[in-house]
Write a protein that holds these residues in place. Sequence first.
Motif, PDB file in Angstrom:
ATOM      1  N   LEU A   1       0.921  -1.119  -0.078  1.00 18.89           N
ATOM      2  CA  LEU A   1      -0.039  -0.177   0.025  1.00 18.89           C
ATOM      3  C   LEU A   1       0.819   1.225  -0.122  1.00 18.89           C
ATOM      4  CD1 LEU A   1      -2.779  -1.149   2.462  1.00 18.89           C
ATOM      5  CD2 LEU A   1      -2.997  -0.883  -0.101  1.00 18.89           C
ATOM      6  N   ALA A   2       2.077   1.195   0.778  1.00 21.48           N
ATOM      7  CA  ALA A   2       2.807   2.408   0.778  1.00 21.48           C
ATOM      8  C   ALA A   2       3.299   2.667  -0.663  1.00 21.48           C
ATOM      9  CB  ALA A   2       4.105   2.127   1.762  1.00 21.48           C
ATOM     10  N   ALA A   3       3.606   1.657  -1.637  1.00 22.26           N
ATOM     11  CA  ALA A   3       4.129   1.601  -2.796  1.00 22.26           C
ATOM     12  C   ALA A   3       3.150   2.424  -3.826  1.00 22.26           C
ATOM     13  CB  ALA A   3       4.692   0.401  -3.211  1.00 22.26           C
ATOM     14  N   ARG A   4       1.935   1.873  -3.586  1.00 18.61           N
ATOM     15  CA  ARG A   4       0.655   2.465  -4.192  1.00 18.61           C
ATOM     16  C   ARG A   4       0.485   3.916  -3.940  1.00 18.61           C
ATOM     17  NH1 ARG A   4      -4.977   0.489  -2.655  1.00 18.61           N
ATOM     18  NH2 ARG A   4      -4.555   2.161  -1.078  1.00 18.61           N
ATOM     19  N   ASP A   5       0.671   4.180  -2.779  1.00 14.26           N
ATOM     20  CA  ASP A   5       0.441   5.618  -2.536  1.00 14.26           C
ATOM     21  C   ASP A   5       1.610   6.423  -2.777  1.00 14.26           C
ATOM     22  OD1 ASP A   5      -1.622   4.737  -0.825  1.00 14.26           O
ATOM     23  OD2 ASP A   5      -0.852   4.594   0.831  1.00 14.26           O
ATOM     24  N   ALA A   6       2.769   5.872  -2.946  1.00 18.58           N
ATOM     25  CA  ALA A   6       3.774   6.772  -3.674  1.00 18.58           C
ATOM     26  C   ALA A   6       3.712   6.849  -5.332  1.00 18.58           C
ATOM     27  CB  ALA A   6       5.241   6.055  -3.057  1.00 18.58           C
ATOM     28  N   GLY A   7       2.515   6.201  -5.560  1.00 14.65           N
ATOM     29  CA  GLY A   7       2.429   6.327  -7.077  1.00 14.65           C
ATOM     30  C   GLY A   7       3.509   5.387  -7.845  1.00 14.65           C
ATOM     31  N   ILE A   8       3.627   4.230  -7.363  1.00 13.35           N
ATOM     32  CA  ILE A   8       4.837   3.668  -7.873  1.00 13.35           C
ATOM     33  C   ILE A   8       3.701   2.292  -8.761  1.00 13.35           C
ATOM     34  CG2 ILE A   8       6.638   1.863  -8.038  1.00 13.35           C
ATOM     35  CD1 ILE A   8       7.399   3.764  -5.554  1.00 13.35           C
ATOM     36  N   PRO A   9       3.880   2.011  -9.837  1.00 11.65           N
ATOM     37  CA  PRO A   9       3.175   1.063 -10.372  1.00 11.65           C
ATOM     38  C   PRO A   9       3.683  -0.278 -10.007  1.00 11.65           C
ATOM     39  CG  PRO A   9       4.443   1.814 -12.395  1.00 11.65           C
ATOM     40  CD  PRO A   9       4.530   3.017 -10.988  1.00 11.65           C
ATOM     41  N   VAL A  10       2.764  -1.466  -9.898  1.00 11.36           N
ATOM     42  CA  VAL A  10       3.380  -2.838  -9.136  1.00 11.36           C
ATOM     43  C   VAL A  10       2.663  -3.748  -9.952  1.00 11.36           C
ATOM     44  CG1 VAL A  10       3.220  -4.145  -7.307  1.00 11.36           C
ATOM     45  CG2 VAL A  10       3.292  -1.806  -6.759  1.00 11.36           C
ATOM     46  N   ILE A  11       3.400  -4.835 -10.468  1.00 12.38           N
ATOM     47  CA  ILE A  11       3.018  -5.786 -11.009  1.00 12.38           C
ATOM     48  C   ILE A  11       3.420  -6.913 -10.052  1.00 12.38           C
ATOM     49  CG2 ILE A  11       3.613  -7.550 -13.008  1.00 12.38           C
ATOM     50  CD1 ILE A  11       3.481  -5.423 -15.042  1.00 12.38           C
ATOM     51  N   SER A  12       2.708  -8.131  -9.886  1.00  9.43           N
ATOM     52  CA  SER A  12       2.944  -9.361  -9.114  1.00  9.43           C
ATOM     53  C   SER A  12       3.424 -10.486  -9.755  1.00  9.43           C
ATOM     54  CB  SER A  12       1.906  -9.603  -8.101  1.00  9.43           C
ATOM     55  OG  SER A  12       0.663  -9.759  -8.877  1.00  9.43           O
ATOM     56  N   ILE A  13       4.230 -11.098  -9.688  1.00  7.31           N
ATOM     57  CA  ILE A  13       4.752 -12.280 -10.221  1.00  7.31           C
ATOM     58  C   ILE A  13       4.463 -13.402  -9.399  1.00  7.31           C
ATOM     59  CG2 ILE A  13       6.041 -11.154 -11.902  1.00  7.31           C
ATOM     60  CD1 ILE A  13       8.524 -12.008 -10.372  1.00  7.31           C
ATOM     61  N   ASN A  14       4.688 -14.571  -9.744  1.00  2.00           N
ATOM     62  CA  ASN A  14       4.695 -16.186  -9.145  1.00  2.00           C
ATOM     63  C   ASN A  14       3.542 -16.303  -8.118  1.00  2.00           C
ATOM     64  OD1 ASN A  14       6.145 -17.614  -6.801  1.00  2.00           O
ATOM     65  ND2 ASN A  14       6.450 -18.344  -8.666  1.00  2.00           N
ATOM     66  N   ALA A  15       3.535 -15.306  -7.321  1.00  2.00           N
ATOM     67  CA  ALA A  15       2.573 -15.590  -6.150  1.00  2.00           C
ATOM     68  C   ALA A  15       1.849 -14.350  -5.894  1.00  2.00           C
ATOM     69  CB  ALA A  15       3.074 -16.206  -4.746  1.00  2.00           C
ATOM     70  N   GLY A  16       0.602 -14.220  -5.807  1.00  5.32           N
ATOM     71  CA  GLY A  16       0.017 -12.908  -5.453  1.00  5.32           C
ATOM     72  C   GLY A  16      -1.688 -13.200  -5.983  1.00  5.32           C
ATOM     73  N   GLY A  17      -1.529 -12.806  -7.342  1.00  9.27           N
ATOM     74  CA  GLY A  17      -2.869 -13.214  -7.785  1.00  9.27           C
ATOM     75  C   GLY A  17      -3.839 -11.952  -7.549  1.00  9.27           C
ATOM     76  N   ALA A  18      -5.215 -12.265  -6.814  1.00  6.05           N
ATOM     77  CA  ALA A  18      -6.368 -11.769  -6.857  1.00  6.05           C
ATOM     78  C   ALA A  18      -5.959 -10.471  -5.487  1.00  6.05           C
ATOM     79  CB  ALA A  18      -7.472 -12.336  -6.575  1.00  6.05           C
ATOM     80  N   GLU A  19      -5.263 -11.344  -4.472  1.00  7.05           N
ATOM     81  CA  GLU A  19      -4.951 -10.784  -3.251  1.00  7.05           C
ATOM     82  C   GLU A  19      -4.142  -9.502  -3.573  1.00  7.05           C
ATOM     83  OE1 GLU A  19      -5.966 -11.508  -0.285  1.00  7.05           O
ATOM     84  OE2 GLU A  19      -6.340 -13.446   0.000  1.00  7.05           O
ATOM     85  N   ALA A  20      -3.069  -9.627  -4.571  1.00  2.12           N
ATOM     86  CA  ALA A  20      -2.167  -8.528  -4.671  1.00  2.12           C
ATOM     87  C   ALA A  20      -2.838  -7.527  -5.654  1.00  2.12           C
ATOM     88  CB  ALA A  20      -1.065  -9.000  -5.398  1.00  2.12           C
ATOM     89  N   ARG A  21      -3.908  -7.868  -6.538  1.00  2.24           N
ATOM     90  CA  ARG A  21      -4.585  -6.902  -7.087  1.00  2.24           C
ATOM     91  C   ARG A  21      -5.367  -5.800  -6.220  1.00  2.24           C
ATOM     92  NH1 ARG A  21      -5.579  -6.270 -12.236  1.00  2.24           N
ATOM     93  NH2 ARG A  21      -7.501  -5.667 -11.735  1.00  2.24           N
ATOM     94  N   LYS A  22      -6.120  -6.784  -5.055  1.00  3.33           N
ATOM     95  CA  LYS A  22      -6.644  -5.810  -4.234  1.00  3.33           C
ATOM     96  C   LYS A  22      -5.985  -4.673  -3.692  1.00  3.33           C
ATOM     97  CE  LYS A  22      -9.684  -9.316  -2.526  1.00  3.33           C
ATOM     98  NZ  LYS A  22      -9.523 -10.244  -1.369  1.00  3.33           N
ATOM     99  N   MET A  23      -4.564  -4.856  -3.430  1.00  3.67           N
ATOM    100  CA  MET A  23      -3.684  -3.946  -3.005  1.00  3.67           C
ATOM    101  C   MET A  23      -2.812  -3.021  -4.106  1.00  3.67           C
ATOM    102  SD  MET A  23      -2.289  -6.282   0.224  1.00  3.67           S
ATOM    103  CE  MET A  23      -2.035  -7.504  -0.906  1.00  3.67           C
ATOM    104  N   GLY A  24      -3.504  -3.095  -5.444  1.00  3.69           N
ATOM    105  CA  GLY A  24      -3.168  -2.275  -6.372  1.00  3.69           C
ATOM    106  C   GLY A  24      -2.108  -2.528  -7.241  1.00  3.69           C
ATOM    107  N   ALA A  25      -2.086  -3.842  -7.246  1.00  3.25           N
ATOM    108  CA  ALA A  25      -1.047  -4.523  -8.216  1.00  3.25           C
ATOM    109  C   ALA A  25      -1.842  -4.280  -9.602  1.00  3.25           C
ATOM    110  CB  ALA A  25      -0.790  -5.846  -8.167  1.00  3.25           C
ATOM    111  N   LEU A  26      -1.386  -3.820 -10.625  1.00  2.00           N
ATOM    112  CA  LEU A  26      -1.863  -3.871 -12.010  1.00  2.00           C
ATOM    113  C   LEU A  26      -2.308  -5.177 -12.676  1.00  2.00           C
ATOM    114  CD1 LEU A  26       0.609  -1.240 -13.450  1.00  2.00           C
ATOM    115  CD2 LEU A  26      -1.503  -0.694 -12.514  1.00  2.00           C
TER     116      LEU A  26
END
Lengths: 329, 329, 304, 233, 233
Positions: free
Chosen positions: C93-118
């Motif tokens: 969330l801190a990364a999202r708030d800093a305006g940094i685009p995030v991509i999750s790899i390997n593990a994460g999926g839907a949960e990561a998307r909830k926290m702003g992963a593209l």
Amino acid sequence: MSARKWLARPELGVVAAVVAAWLFFAVTAGDSGFLTLSGTASYLAIAAELGILAAPVALLMIAGEFDLSIGSTMAASGMTIALCTTELGWPLWAGIAAAAALAACVGLANGFIVTRTRLPSFIVTLGTLFILAGGTIGTTRLITGRTQVGGLEEAGGFGTAQKLFAGQIGPFSITLLWWLGLTALATWVLVRTRPGNWIFAVGGAPDAARRLGIPVDRVKILLFMTTALAACLVATFQTVQFRGTDVLRGTGKELEAILAAVLGGTLLTGGRGSVVGAACGALLFGMVQQGIVFSGVDSDWYKVFLGAVLILAVLLNSSVQMRAAEARR
Amino acid sequence: MSARKWLARPELGVVAAVVAAWLFFAVTAGDSGFLTLSGTASYLAIAAELGILAAPVALLMIAGEFDLSIGSTMAASGMTIALCTTELGWPLWAGIAAAAALAACVGLANGFIVTRTRLPSFIVTLGTLFILAGGTIGTTRLITGRTQVGGLEEAGGFGTAQKLFAGQIGPFSITLLWWLGLTALATWVLVRTRPGNWIFAVGGAPDAARRLGIPVDRVKILLFMTTALAACLVATFQTVQFRGTDVLRGTGKELEAILAAVLGGTLLTGGRGSVVGAACGALLFGMVQQGIVFSGVDSDWYKVFLGAVLILAVLLNSSVQMRAAEARR
Amino acid sequence: GRGERASATTRDSSVRAHFAVVTHGQASDPFWSVVKNGIDQAAKDMGVKVTYQAPQTFDMVAMSRLIDAEVARKPSGLIVSVPDPSALARSLLAARDAGIPVISINAGGAEARKMGALLHIGQSEYDAGKAGGERMAKEGVRHAICVNHEVGNISQDERCRGFLDALEKVGGKGRVLAVNATSPTDTQQKIMAALTPDVDGIFTLGPPGVHPALAGLRQANRLGTVKVATFDLSPDVLAAVRDGQITFAIDQQQYLQGYLSVVLLAQYTRHGLLPAAEAIPTGPSFVTKENAAAVIDASKKGIR
Amino acid sequence: MRVYASEILCVLGDNGAGKSTLIKTLSGVHPPDEGRLLVDGEPVRFSSPRDALARGIATVYQDLAMVPMLSVVRNFFLGAEPTRGVWPLRRLDLREAEEVVRAELKRMGIELRDMSAPVSALSGGQRQALAIARAIHFGARVLVLDEPTSALGVKQAGIVLRYVMEARTRGCGVILITHNPHHAHMVGDRFTILSRGRCEGTFTKAEISRDELVRRMAGGEELEQLQHELRAS
Amino acid sequence: MRVYASEILCVLGDNGAGKSTLIKTLSGVHPPDEGRLLVDGEPVRFSSPRDALARGIATVYQDLAMVPMLSVVRNFFLGAEPTRGVWPLRRLDLREAEEVVRAELKRMGIELRDMSAPVSALSGGQRQALAIARAIHFGARVLVLDEPTSALGVKQAGIVLRYVMEARTRGCGVILITHNPHHAHMVGDRFTILSRGRCEGTFTKAEISRDELVRRMAGGEELEQLQHELRAS
Ligand SMILES: Nc1ncnc2c1ncn2[C@@H]1O[C@H](COP(=O)(O)OP(=O)(O)OP(=O)(O)O)[C@@H](O)[C@H]1O
Ligand SMILES: Nc1ncnc2c1ncn2[C@@H]1O[C@H](COP(=O)(O)OP(=O)(O)OP(=O)(O)O)[C@@H](O)[C@H]1O
Ligand SMILES: [Mg+2]
Ligand SMILES: [Mg+2]
């Protein structure tokens, strides 16, 4: 040697613990193969490699120093062998020689820094551990782009090397012979030669040793080189037997070797210990590790048993020693 | 205190190393955020948790013993909090109390076994390490079928606990305050109270301490309990801050804490050391760890830098101490 | 939201972009080594600078601190694996708030998307393990050992869980065997100790398990009668698949997880382009006797 | 300060006067800050105790320089172990060593049940006797003794003094540090008095009487007053 | 063997006779195998040195029982540190402690530059003086001294003996172990002679002369022969 003297030996306790562990697993896991020849061979193979590390580690600890870098020395040596043969196309023996030279340098560097700067070897060799581990990862990935190198069987001289380092004698691994030989050699050096006497003095009373003209620094440097070379030898076994290696090989072996030495009665503070004890410690460790698997304990609970058996073994060990000390008086 | 006395302090060297490390990273990684407030906060957060562990570990080491079980005590404490709240539905504070009780028992057991059996604490606490780590994995998987437990934020009392254990003061973590407070307390106990005096004696000359009527065993048992409780406190920080925990939390922290203490001038053989030194050691470790990340070193080579900086820091440390010792004369 | 943030980041694309990768596996791990090769290649191809960080052990606290440090460096994009979403939430969330685009790899999926992963690039470890189990079951395996060289690492645990669940569904049963990834001798001996006569299958979670397993079977003279399958590839694994010693190997094509994430993040920061999917599955794909020889070269180069 | 062959130089001084420190400088443990060390007239600089030993200077330190956990025999020969066989089969000659130690200790009036017992099991006096026997056995040219008789009973002390004199007879130079002016005067040829790290003068036996020596060591009149008090009470 | 209040019992014996071992039994370090220990007529069994201390038995051990890395002041008060404030703010009263130590050492004729220096920087004699000062300071009812004067110069030895006599005057029982029959005879009231772990008899000052004591300690005629030899050479 008289019965009284046998009772006074520091190894008595750990031998008792080994016997007790064997009996325990013979009862609980006897029907699942622990008692078979191949079952015996399986824990002896683990004990042999650990024991080859534990013997020089015990000597070094008696001299009052630690070597935490042997695990990553194993990784570096194994990778040197693998890279020299597969990438440079050297024959296997040249690769092994290069690895031994590297290991000797590592030991020399450890010993030199420790004796020159008087820094605790715990810290210095921890630094070496990091540097070697990182160097192995970095170099290997730079050269091959991978962390595993295999295909050693194509190198020249692999056949003889395999007989020597990875052969089998019936169900038993040839490393067992190496272990017995090196343990006998280290014991002889420790209790029957001048350098052995010096090792005790260097660890037991360094100031006194220095005043009596013992080359304290040289003894320590040579011991650091010995531990590094032992690590290289074990790395050679594994690299030849599994026809390749990876960058994480050997991680954590340093602690297992120290554990085996301490189980065998070597003092962490130096000045006392025995090679035979360290060998028994390695045997105990291997037997416990395998015995738990044989007895079919669930993986989740594996460590609980390992810890419990360890503590019980050491308790037995020390109570036997106390009895012996009382009997001696 | 006079200038001469300041020069004689054992912490001087590690302070110099901290300053040197800071300057080094300020130059090499200054433009990539190392010098910013949030950069500073990031290494202080690591140092704070490590420092809270290192302070009691230093006291224990001064008293001549090790505790290798604090890492798995962290895992067990954190999992106790998480399981009590999510599975049993207890309020968070009750979970924390249960974890503290567990940790106190672990410390008591360690201390009791070590003092009763006179076994080396290295072995005993290694046994506890295995038992606790295995027990945590086994129990957690038995109850939840997983190795991670989350969802702590729904437990009662989470809000206040979060303020206390996981709050922020500007960019800085509240654990910083805990660290400062506990370091001050431990220093005061060590150098200004009777038990502090006894700690030095117990480690420096155990026989003499016993003959002078110091309750050697009680001192050691209390110190083992202190390290375990510190581990529980850090586990609480992490569990509350990350709203859950997993069974591997804390793995390897025991060695980092010992490293911090040794960097800060505590002897591995006991009898000498300082809490402020251990705090500086923790700061140095945190700074180096994060500084390498800031300087953008490729992770393949990360460990090489870590090792090199470690050795350099200790070298600087010891050369400053030698100079100081000479200046004193 | 997406368009706005894109325009905000495209502005400074004149400066050489810098992406940060933080995963839960070190590049010394053979699996992650391939991921990193993909990243490095993509960085070269895209002309961007990428740093790769991972904690020394499977340690979510340390991993979140690494993300914090990277966020403090203000990268143009962040690529993370999210094995424990609740533990990493704060940092993400801190990364999202800093305006940094995030991509999750390997593990994460839907949960990561909830926290702003593209976007998520990878596979579900549980599903992959399950697919492996189904395939082993089809080969007739009923009593299997799942050799886990990293107990407690959620990815490995999930693989074994999926495998055992699939086996149970057909009435088989299995056992997890914890081994030490760093000592092949110990691993081999442990596998041999667990190799009771009724065992007819061994499923390993990677090359650190499979080589000792083969050596153990060879020594116990049960090579061929006990079916072996594994996750992840290496030249040796592929040669063994080719020679029929290993029934199949599950490939995640994790090279793509590294390569695509950097490429897509570069496209996104430069041009605001992003695939219209929530997740790009990279696996599982099976390597068998038929296609093993074809991928050995790729494996030697560290691509598979 | 000089020591010649075949003479005994006694060094006397108050507690903390620097006697042990002087010894450590002579035997190469500490390098001297200033001053020179001459052996056979040529200046030397010992960088380690090994150098001093090689020059034939054997020392008994006040803290004895023993390894507590090693056996009596091994401590006796530490650093100069007798060996037999050729490398790589060169090994300790423990049997011969044990005989030598037994004989040397017997000459000092000490008999031990078990020569392989660790030194830490010996009494303070036995340990001191062992250290002295070792130095005498190896003391080639100069023998340095720091308070050799302090932990010894009358009998053993007498034996040690006789040894010291025997060493002189054999042509060895002896530096004897002691607090006991009676002992010193009995065997010494010359006497050096140290005080707070400085030399207060050297006297030959002819120049100084025993009572004078006692008085000087005790700080002059003070002592007489003390003895008076002790008698009186 | 008995010690009464206000008397000095000297224990004499050859090296390794078991004097230190006897002391360790008396002060609770080792439990006795056989025999009884009576304090004020009632049998006691010390399970630790703490018990003995609580009964008012203070001991100076031959190896001094010091913590080398701790400061002089802290060693002096180890186990009985003066504190001020109330729990949980109870803390060491270092200033007072330093004054006490300075005064006690001064009474023994020793002045130290730096009271916070570690004990390991002291000379052997200074260390022994510190241990004795400590025991005398805390010795409530019985004071046990194992070779207190062996590392001391004439002056300090005299001071220690005076202290011992002062302790007797204060009503304290003293057990003094020494190799120096001169010292023993000067201050002792009764003498016990140990040999090879057995008691060879106890004598009052009236029963035994100094020369007789010297002779007994040295093993009879042997000594005379020795002294003769020493004179002769
Ligand atoms: N009563 C006893 N029975 C058997 N052995 C004994 C007895 N007393 C002492 N010993 C042993 O004799 C050895 C020396 O004893 P101790 O240290 O007490 O001698 P000491 O009289 O203090 O000698 P010194 O004057 O040289 O210090 C020790 O190893 C001890 O175990
Ligand atoms: N020449 C000197 N200048 C300055 N300090 C000195 C000198 N010689 C000795 N010292 C210091 O004096 C202290 C005691 O010295 P040392 O141990 O040599 O005393 P000693 O004469 O052997 O006493 P004892 O008879 O009690 O054993 C030491 O701390 C030492 O550093
Ligand atoms: Mg001295
Ligand atoms: Mg004695």
